[in-house]
Design a protein around this motif. Structure first.
Motif, PDB file in Angstrom:
ATOM      1  N   TYR A   1     -13.194  18.110   0.344  1.00  0.00           N
ATOM      2  CA  TYR A   1     -12.755  16.824   0.859  1.00  0.00           C
ATOM      3  C   TYR A   1     -12.980  15.738  -0.189  1.00  0.00           C
ATOM      4  CZ  TYR A   1     -12.429  19.071   5.366  1.00  0.00           C
ATOM      5  OH  TYR A   1     -12.075  19.902   6.398  1.00  0.00           O
ATOM      6  N   PHE A   2     -11.932  14.968  -0.424  1.00  0.00           N
ATOM      7  CA  PHE A   2     -12.003  13.881  -1.396  1.00  0.00           C
ATOM      8  C   PHE A   2     -11.748  12.553  -0.699  1.00  0.00           C
ATOM      9  CE2 PHE A   2     -12.452  16.136  -5.295  1.00  0.00           C
ATOM     10  CZ  PHE A   2     -11.790  17.341  -5.127  1.00  0.00           C
ATOM     11  N   CYS A   3     -12.572  11.586  -1.047  1.00  0.00           N
ATOM     12  CA  CYS A   3     -12.377  10.216  -0.623  1.00  0.00           C
ATOM     13  C   CYS A   3     -11.844   9.417  -1.803  1.00  0.00           C
ATOM     14  CB  CYS A   3     -13.712   9.632  -0.144  1.00  0.00           C
ATOM     15  SG  CYS A   3     -13.644   7.916   0.390  1.00  0.00           S
ATOM     16  N   ALA A   4     -10.998   8.442  -1.542  1.00  0.00           N
ATOM     17  CA  ALA A   4     -10.422   7.629  -2.616  1.00  0.00           C
ATOM     18  C   ALA A   4     -10.289   6.191  -2.139  1.00  0.00           C
ATOM     19  CB  ALA A   4      -9.064   8.170  -3.046  1.00  0.00           C
ATOM     20  N   SER A   5     -10.170   5.294  -3.096  1.00  0.00           N
ATOM     21  CA  SER A   5      -9.944   3.886  -2.758  1.00  0.00           C
ATOM     22  C   SER A   5      -8.990   3.282  -3.770  1.00  0.00           C
ATOM     23  CB  SER A   5     -11.262   3.112  -2.739  1.00  0.00           C
ATOM     24  OG  SER A   5     -11.784   2.966  -4.059  1.00  0.00           O
ATOM     25  N   SER A   6      -8.350   2.192  -3.379  1.00  0.00           N
ATOM     26  CA  SER A   6      -7.461   1.490  -4.297  1.00  0.00           C
ATOM     27  C   SER A   6      -7.435   0.007  -3.940  1.00  0.00           C
ATOM     28  CB  SER A   6      -6.045   2.081  -4.273  1.00  0.00           C
ATOM     29  OG  SER A   6      -5.446   1.918  -3.011  1.00  0.00           O
ATOM     30  N   ARG A   7      -7.003  -0.786  -4.922  1.00  0.00           N
ATOM     31  CA  ARG A   7      -6.937  -2.239  -4.724  1.00  0.00           C
ATOM     32  C   ARG A   7      -5.708  -2.606  -3.935  1.00  0.00           C
ATOM     33  NH1 ARG A   7      -6.513  -6.125  -8.751  1.00  0.00           N
ATOM     34  NH2 ARG A   7      -5.348  -4.732 -10.113  1.00  0.00           N
TER      35      ARG A   7
ATOM     36  N   TYR B   1      -8.751  12.884   1.813  1.00  0.00           N
ATOM     37  CA  TYR B   1      -7.881  14.015   1.539  1.00  0.00           C
ATOM     38  C   TYR B   1      -8.678  15.305   1.700  1.00  0.00           C
ATOM     39  CZ  TYR B   1      -4.786  10.778  -1.037  1.00  0.00           C
ATOM     40  OH  TYR B   1      -3.956   9.751  -1.405  1.00  0.00           O
ATOM     41  N   ARG B   2      -7.949  16.379   1.905  1.00  0.00           N
ATOM     42  CA  ARG B   2      -8.542  17.699   1.796  1.00  0.00           C
ATOM     43  C   ARG B   2      -7.716  18.519   0.807  1.00  0.00           C
ATOM     44  NH1 ARG B   2      -8.243  21.326   7.096  1.00  0.00           N
ATOM     45  NH2 ARG B   2      -8.411  22.975   5.544  1.00  0.00           N
ATOM     46  N   GLN B   3      -8.421  19.386   0.079  1.00  0.00           N
ATOM     47  CA  GLN B   3      -7.733  20.270  -0.858  1.00  0.00           C
ATOM     48  C   GLN B   3      -8.151  21.703  -0.585  1.00  0.00           C
ATOM     49  OE1 GLN B   3      -8.694  20.081  -5.053  1.00  0.00           O
ATOM     50  NE2 GLN B   3      -6.746  21.010  -5.634  1.00  0.00           N
ATOM     51  N   ASP B   4      -7.197  22.507  -0.172  1.00  0.00           N
ATOM     52  CA  ASP B   4      -7.438  23.926   0.035  1.00  0.00           C
ATOM     53  C   ASP B   4      -7.158  24.669  -1.268  1.00  0.00           C
ATOM     54  OD1 ASP B   4      -5.917  23.570   3.291  1.00  0.00           O
ATOM     55  OD2 ASP B   4      -8.007  23.353   2.694  1.00  0.00           O
ATOM     56  N   PRO B   5      -7.718  25.859  -1.441  1.00  0.00           N
ATOM     57  CA  PRO B   5      -7.563  26.596  -2.705  1.00  0.00           C
ATOM     58  C   PRO B   5      -6.104  26.772  -3.111  1.00  0.00           C
ATOM     59  CG  PRO B   5      -9.241  27.633  -1.346  1.00  0.00           C
ATOM     60  CD  PRO B   5      -8.603  26.569  -0.482  1.00  0.00           C
ATOM     61  N   GLY B   6      -5.791  26.432  -4.363  1.00  0.00           N
ATOM     62  CA  GLY B   6      -4.447  26.614  -4.894  1.00  0.00           C
ATOM     63  C   GLY B   6      -3.423  25.630  -4.377  1.00  0.00           C
ATOM     64  N   MET B   7      -3.892  24.612  -3.671  1.00  0.00           N
ATOM     65  CA  MET B   7      -2.965  23.657  -3.064  1.00  0.00           C
ATOM     66  C   MET B   7      -3.221  22.260  -3.604  1.00  0.00           C
ATOM     67  SD  MET B   7      -1.244  25.604  -1.058  1.00  0.00           S
ATOM     68  CE  MET B   7      -0.421  24.504   0.100  1.00  0.00           C
ATOM     69  N   GLY B   8      -2.265  21.371  -3.341  1.00  0.00           N
ATOM     70  CA  GLY B   8      -2.476  19.976  -3.662  1.00  0.00           C
ATOM     71  C   GLY B   8      -3.299  19.299  -2.586  1.00  0.00           C
ATOM     72  N   LEU B   9      -3.625  18.047  -2.822  1.00  0.00           N
ATOM     73  CA  LEU B   9      -4.401  17.290  -1.846  1.00  0.00           C
ATOM     74  C   LEU B   9      -3.498  16.837  -0.705  1.00  0.00           C
ATOM     75  CD1 LEU B   9      -5.959  17.008  -4.642  1.00  0.00           C
ATOM     76  CD2 LEU B   9      -6.929  14.934  -3.677  1.00  0.00           C
ATOM     77  N   LYS B  10      -4.014  16.927   0.501  1.00  0.00           N
ATOM     78  CA  LYS B  10      -3.260  16.476   1.670  1.00  0.00           C
ATOM     79  C   LYS B  10      -4.020  15.330   2.339  1.00  0.00           C
ATOM     80  CE  LYS B  10      -0.920  20.848   2.610  1.00  0.00           C
ATOM     81  NZ  LYS B  10       0.401  20.361   2.160  1.00  0.00           N
ATOM     82  N   LEU B  11      -3.293  14.289   2.709  1.00  0.00           N
ATOM     83  CA  LEU B  11      -3.899  13.083   3.269  1.00  0.00           C
ATOM     84  C   LEU B  11      -4.283  13.305   4.732  1.00  0.00           C
ATOM     85  CD1 LEU B  11      -4.562  10.067   2.759  1.00  0.00           C
ATOM     86  CD2 LEU B  11      -2.255   9.547   3.583  1.00  0.00           C
TER      87      LEU B  11
ATOM     88  N   GLN C   1       0.850  -1.190   0.000  1.00  0.00           N
ATOM     89  CA  GLN C   1       0.000   0.000   0.000  1.00  0.00           C
ATOM     90  C   GLN C   1       0.878   1.228   0.000  1.00  0.00           C
ATOM     91  OE1 GLN C   1      -0.348   2.162   2.919  1.00  0.00           O
ATOM     92  NE2 GLN C   1      -1.826   3.514   1.964  1.00  0.00           N
ATOM     93  N   GLY C   2       0.412   2.256  -0.662  1.00  0.00           N
ATOM     94  CA  GLY C   2       1.237   3.452  -0.746  1.00  0.00           C
ATOM     95  C   GLY C   2       0.455   4.715  -0.494  1.00  0.00           C
ATOM     96  N   ASN C   3       1.155   5.741  -0.028  1.00  0.00           N
ATOM     97  CA  ASN C   3       0.548   7.052   0.177  1.00  0.00           C
ATOM     98  C   ASN C   3       1.086   8.035  -0.843  1.00  0.00           C
ATOM     99  OD1 ASN C   3      -0.997   6.211   2.333  1.00  0.00           O
ATOM    100  ND2 ASN C   3       0.477   6.868   3.870  1.00  0.00           N
ATOM    101  N   LEU C   4       0.176   8.804  -1.420  1.00  0.00           N
ATOM    102  CA  LEU C   4       0.526   9.796  -2.422  1.00  0.00           C
ATOM    103  C   LEU C   4       0.860  11.126  -1.769  1.00  0.00           C
ATOM    104  CD1 LEU C   4      -2.348   9.097  -4.973  1.00  0.00           C
ATOM    105  CD2 LEU C   4       0.060   8.539  -5.295  1.00  0.00           C
ATOM    106  N   ILE C   5       1.850  11.821  -2.333  1.00  0.00           N
ATOM    107  CA  ILE C   5       2.189  13.183  -1.943  1.00  0.00           C
ATOM    108  C   ILE C   5       1.902  14.064  -3.153  1.00  0.00           C
ATOM    109  CG2 ILE C   5       3.939  14.705  -0.985  1.00  0.00           C
ATOM    110  CD1 ILE C   5       3.440  12.296   0.783  1.00  0.00           C
ATOM    111  N   PHE C   6       0.916  14.936  -3.046  1.00  0.00           N
ATOM    112  CA  PHE C   6       0.499  15.722  -4.208  1.00  0.00           C
ATOM    113  C   PHE C   6       1.244  17.043  -4.299  1.00  0.00           C
ATOM    114  CE2 PHE C   6      -3.211  13.780  -6.218  1.00  0.00           C
ATOM    115  CZ  PHE C   6      -3.515  12.778  -5.322  1.00  0.00           C
TER     116      PHE C   6
END
Lengths: 116, 115
Positions: free
Chosen positions: B89-95, B35-45, A101-106
């Motif tokens: 706020y963004f939710c995500a999933s992965s395998r 994640y959350r994304q503030d204006p002009g920023m990338g997503l933070k976990l 599992q990995g964590n992304l840094i955007f």
């Protein structure tokens, strides 16, 4: 301290030409580098990725180049189309849990505008 | 294909109120993320989960709580809303990955304003 930098907040390109989006990083432990594309009012969607052990990955009109010595990667879009207009995020990945599992840094993203 | 579904899409809260942001996925993915994304920023976990009953903090967990009782659902709880939590706020999933880069699939976000 930003681990991932996308120094160009915006980029404007003519339809049919090449778009080059750049990304610089500081952490040499990143395992993969992903690019996500985001349209307004939608979530990011995965575009293309590259392993840290490779220097190029190509998928149709999209190519990602990785220069590990310079800690730099770039996304090339050829030819650019108006539908490519979106925000592009560089997102390196650090693997956890024994590599399952990995964590992304955007990065902050680059807004690409492709003009007809 | 529904993918990752987030509700609500928009919400305005008063300072000090609480709420739960809902996230559900129908892809049987093991891993889920907020994640959350503030204006002009990338997503933070904020938080992530590697399976039912297992959660862990991300980069910006303060002021939030999560739970993962099922594979499908991963709600995010704000107990005492503060203006600094105004964000998308963004939710995500992965395998389950096997040392590979299984991409994360994102919902369309919840735009939250705290006034």
């Amino acid at each position: 301290d930003q681990q991932v930098k996308q120094n160009s907040p915006s980029l404007s390109v003519q339809e049919g030409r090449i778009s080059i989006l750049n990304c610089d990083y500081t952490n040499s432990m990143f395992d993969y580098f992903l690019w996500y594309k985001k349209y307004p009012a939608e979530g990011p969607t995965f575009l293309i990725s590259i392993s840290s052990i490779k220097d190029k990955n190509e998928d149709g009109r999209f190519t990602v180049f990785l220069n590990k010595s310079a800690k730099h990667l770039s996304l090339h879009i050829v030819p650019s189309q108006p539908g490519d207009s979106a925000v592009y995020f560089c997102a390196p990945l650090i693997m956890n849990y024994g590599g399952s599992q990995g964590n992304l840094i955007f990065g902050k993203g680059t807004k690409l505008s492709v003009k007809p | 294909n529904a993918g990752v579904t987030q509700t609500p899409k928009f919400r305005i809260l008063k300072i000090g109120q609480s709420m739960t942001l809902q996230c559900t996925q129908d892809m049987n993915h093991n891993y889920m993320y907020w994640y959350r994304q503030d204006p002009g920023m990338g997503l933070k976990l904020i938080y992530y989960s590697v399976g039912a009953g297992i959660t862990d903090k991300g980069e910006v967990p303060n002021g939030y709580n999560v739970s993962r009782s099922t594979t499908e659902d991963f709600p995010l709880r704000l107990e005492l809303a503060a203006p600094s939590q105004t964000s998308v706020y963004f939710c995500a999933s992965s395998r389950l990955g096997e040392g590979s880069n299984q991409p994360q699939h994102f919902g369309d976000g919840t735009r939250l304003s705290i006034l």
